[in-house]
Design an enzyme around this catalytic site. Sequence first.
Site, PDB file in Angstrom:
ATOM      1  CB  VAL A   1       1.369   3.643   4.859  1.00 47.21           C
ATOM      2  CG1 VAL A   1       2.421   4.060   6.094  1.00 47.21           C
ATOM      3  CG2 VAL A   1       0.266   5.046   4.713  1.00 47.21           C
TER       4      VAL A   1
ATOM      5  N   GLY B   1       0.768  -1.339  -0.031  1.00 50.08           N
ATOM      6  CA  GLY B   1       0.091   0.039  -0.059  1.00 50.08           C
ATOM      7  C   GLY B   1       0.768   1.169  -0.019  1.00 50.08           C
TER       8      GLY B   1
ATOM      9  CD  GLU C   1      -8.547  12.783   9.409  1.00 52.06           C
ATOM     10  OE1 GLU C   1      -8.745  11.603   9.561  1.00 52.06           O
ATOM     11  OE2 GLU C   1      -7.396  13.133   8.869  1.00 52.06           O
TER      12      GLU C   1
ATOM     13  CE  LYS D   1      -9.979   7.940  12.900  1.00 54.02           C
ATOM     14  NZ  LYS D   1      -9.557   7.714  11.478  1.00 54.02           N
TER      15      LYS D   1
ATOM     16  CG  ASN E   1      -0.260  13.052   3.426  1.00 50.64           C
ATOM     17  OD1 ASN E   1       0.422  13.686   2.561  1.00 50.64           O
ATOM     18  ND2 ASN E   1      -1.159  12.089   2.874  1.00 50.64           N
TER      19      ASN E   1
ATOM     20  CG  HIS F   1      -2.691  15.830   5.304  1.00 52.45           C
ATOM     21  ND1 HIS F   1      -2.911  15.675   3.876  1.00 52.45           N
ATOM     22  CD2 HIS F   1      -3.261  14.671   6.011  1.00 52.45           C
ATOM     23  CE1 HIS F   1      -3.520  14.365   3.749  1.00 52.45           C
ATOM     24  NE2 HIS F   1      -3.738  14.064   5.250  1.00 52.45           N
TER      25      HIS F   1
ATOM     26  CB  CYS G   1      -1.600  11.637   8.346  1.00 51.82           C
ATOM     27  SG  CYS G   1      -3.064  11.863   7.981  1.00 51.82           S
TER      28      CYS G   1
ATOM     29  CD  GLN H   1      -7.078  16.119   6.949  1.00 49.63           C
ATOM     30  OE1 GLN H   1      -7.615  16.475   7.783  1.00 49.63           O
ATOM     31  NE2 GLN H   1      -7.001  14.769   6.786  1.00 49.63           N
TER      32      GLN H   1
ATOM     33  CB  SER I   1      -1.694  10.686  -0.855  1.00 47.64           C
ATOM     34  OG  SER I   1      -1.227  12.036  -0.284  1.00 47.64           O
ATOM     35  N   GLY I   2      -4.135  10.954   1.663  1.00 49.16           N
ATOM     36  CA  GLY I   2      -4.427  10.841   2.722  1.00 49.16           C
ATOM     37  C   GLY I   2      -5.548   9.661   2.841  1.00 49.16           C
TER      38      GLY I   2
HETATM   39  N1  LIG Z   1      -6.892  10.095   7.860  1.00 47.58           N
HETATM   40  C1  LIG Z   1      -6.026  10.679   7.118  1.00 47.58           C
HETATM   41  C2  LIG Z   1      -5.001   9.848   6.799  1.00 47.58           C
HETATM   42  C3  LIG Z   1      -3.596  10.557   6.843  1.00 47.58           C
HETATM   43  O1  LIG Z   1      -2.959  10.851   5.662  1.00 47.58           O
HETATM   44  C4  LIG Z   1      -6.557  11.350   5.976  1.00 47.58           C
HETATM   45  O2  LIG Z   1      -7.771  11.211   5.570  1.00 47.58           O
HETATM   46  O3  LIG Z   1      -6.235  12.385   5.178  1.00 47.58           O
END
Ligand SMILES: N[C@@H](CC=O)C(=O)O
Length: 339
Positions: free
Chosen positions: A15, A13, A196, A199, A317, A236, A145, A170, A173-174
């Site tokens: 990451v 993946g 998000e 979190k 990120n 991000h 991230c 953001q 790619s997140g």
């Molecule tokens: N949850 C984050 C993941 C980080 O890269 C996102 O959705 O951007």
Amino acid sequence: MDRVKVSILGSTGLVGQWMVKLLANHSFIEVIKLSASPGKVGRKYGEVVHWFLPGDVPEYARDLVLVSTDPSDHKDVDVVLSALPNDVANAVESKLLASGLNVISNASPERMNPRVPLINPEVNWNHLTVLREVKGNWLVKNPNCTAAIISMPLKPINELIRELHIVTLQSVSGAGYLGISYLAIDGNVIPFIKGEEEKIDAEINKMLGNQYVDHYVPWGKNVYVTTTRVPVKYGHMAVIHAVLNDSIDQKQIIERLRGFRSFPQEQELPTAPREPIKVLDRVDAPQPMRDLDPMAVSVGRVLVRNNILRMVVLGDNLVRGAAGITILTLETMKALKIL
Ligand SMILES: N[C@@H](CC=O)C(=O)O
């Protein structure tokens, strides 16, 4: 322990690929196993991976035969590094932990477990020391991230802050390689990212608080967050307004940010950026296309007015926010002699 043997879960993946790349030629971390979803098990990494990073698949990884996530496939590693997606991570990581393995994970389940350290090394490396009192194996989590990126410039000024107002921008790619369709994001902004905001609030409060063996005491500040997805590939950004307790000069804030160094810098750990917070003077900085650094966080537009600090923060990120932070946490644990 001189060398640390690791396996990487979710190695194909976004990451996972960064972990594979960052660990090529590492001075003391050796990747001995790569794991992927059942359909890929038994095949060579180099033949299966859809490599999207600059350069080729690192040579060491090309001929490694992919293994499953079952604990029996990881019994000879010191630490399992998990880049699994959130929806499968919990079941897999629970089995690995139950079999006695150590896990550092990028996935969100268990981040708020009071016994599990949530680590951004420069910010709260000291939370790892509770593991010295834990008998047996352990789980350590990476933050979200965005929380990883935002928490960095908050650390050197945390005692000045009364409350925080944050709007994030953001990158795509997140959401993962297959996370969001081109038609949904091209020329568009989506002002919602599921889960998000909660979190970021909870995780910043945990990292800037105090960790004990069986509980943590949060930082205790209100963090009001709005998250948005923007048509940018990598990086991000967050616009932060911090209500301050006292009046403080903008220059003093900038000095604190620029001068910030922590345990990873003092120990000169291989993945630690020499200057973790780069304060940019350019009037139009930071920008994802110009100012993205893999492990450092870039800060611009610093302004203090009426006891309110405004700053714009940018970080990678996938590296600072995910793969790089995992590796830096492992390096920090070795330096602390927790391994
Ligand atoms: N949850 C984050 C993941 C980080 O890269 C996102 O959705 O951007």
